[in-house]
Write a protein that holds these residues in place. Structure first.
Motif: not given
Length: 330
Positions: A179, A183, A186, A249, A252-253, A256
């Motif tokens: 990740w 992350h 992006t 982003a 995705a964070g 993660w």
């Protein structure tokens, strides 16, 4: 490789600096367009008397164009335009040196070069200049913005080298995940485009004031940049392109964070400021799409958005403690 990366950063700063000077020369000398010999019509009285007292006819075909011109096709090279083209070439050279610094740093660290603030600033600024060269290839008339873009590059890289520099270290365990690439890549990409979008946004505000009749600093600095409407459209296009990437982003964070810390959101300082940035940029795009909102008001929102991005990058890492404090500074 680490020493080579450091040297390439220094050379990149020097190349950006010389490119900035070249753009400044173009900016000072004129609009950068080739100048042609001026065509001057002869006075009407002379036209009426051409050929009088001679055996020549006085019809239009005999008189011919009464103009003063240089040799056919003679175009004087504008030194300002030449300086601007040199500035573009040097910017491209600086970008290659910049890329080389990132690649060698990554090879030396045996990872992607995004593990601390120094590496992050190097990467974001490279994305910004690479995007600028892509825009310039499509819109050469925007070349005057190169002066301000290279100024931003010099300031960012110099600050990174003098203040943010740290020796290469392994990633902390929390970052050692696939990740990390998804992350951070992006975030870096969208931040670089937001950085580029910040330049025409500021220049739009200055140019708009200049076109409205305001004079003096800072409005006179914008007298040679493209028209306000062109700058505003460029600002919008860059932000509209970057915002969905930034949205991904953030998502995705959160994914993660769920995998690493057992919760997708914890109002960590960096998470909070990322959310603030997201809201402000969303507000800018909404304001830009609302006819009742003036364009300069919308652009001010975009400038505020970039200020929150800077706060997220520098302020959070320097002044706050949290799970995202990976700046690497003592």
């Amino acid at each position: 490789m680490s020493a080579l990366s450091d040297q390439l950063v220094t050379f990149a700063i020097l190349a950006y600096l010389v490119a900035m000077i070249s753009h400044a020369v173009e900016y000072a000398l004129g609009n950068g367009r080739a100048t042609r010999p001026r065509t001057v019509a002869a006075p009407a009285r002379e036209l009426a008397t051409v050929g009088a007292g001679s055996g020549a006819g006085t019809g239009p075909s005999d008189v011919g164009p009464a103009v003063a011109t240089g040799a056919a096709g003679d175009v004087r090279r504008d030194p300002g335009r030449l300086a601007g083209l040199i500035g573009v070439g040097l910017t491209a050279l600086a970008a290659l040196l910049h890329l080389g610094a990132l690649v060698t740093r990554g090879v030396a660290a045996d990872r992607m070069p995004w593990g601390n603030m120094y590496e992050y600033v190097l990467t974001v600024s490279f994305i910004g200049v690479a995007a600028w060269l892509a825009v310039l290839a499509k819109r050469p008339a925007l070349r005057h913005l190169g002066l301000f873009l290279t100024l931003v590059m010099v300031l960012l890289l110099a600050f990174a080298e003098m203040v943010l520099y740290v020796e290469i270290t392994p990633l902390i365990p929390a970052l050692n995940s696939y990740w990390f690439v998804i992350h951070v890549s992006t975030v870096v990409f969208s931040s670089g485009i937001f950085l580029l979008g910040f330049v025409p946004a500021v220049m739009y505000l200055m140019r708009n004031g200049y076109e409205s009749g305001r004079r003096g600093f800072p409005y006179d600095l914008a007298r040679r940049v493209p028209k306000a409407a062109t700058l505003e459209r460029l600002t919008f296009g860059l932000h509209a392109f970057a915002f969905p990437v930034f949205t991904f982003a953030v998502i995705a964070g959160a994914i993660w964070a769920e995998a690493a810390w057992g919760r997708p959101w914890g109002w960590d300082p960096k998470e909070t400021w990322s959310f603030i940035s997201w809201v402000i940029y969303a507000g800018y795009l909404h304001a830009r799409a609302t006819p009742s909102v003036k364009r300069n008001v919308a652009v001010w929102i975009a400038v505020l958005g970039f200020a929150t991005m800077l706060m997220n990058l520098f302020g959070v890492n320097i002044f706050f403690e949290g799970l995202h404090s990976y700046g690497g500074l003592d």
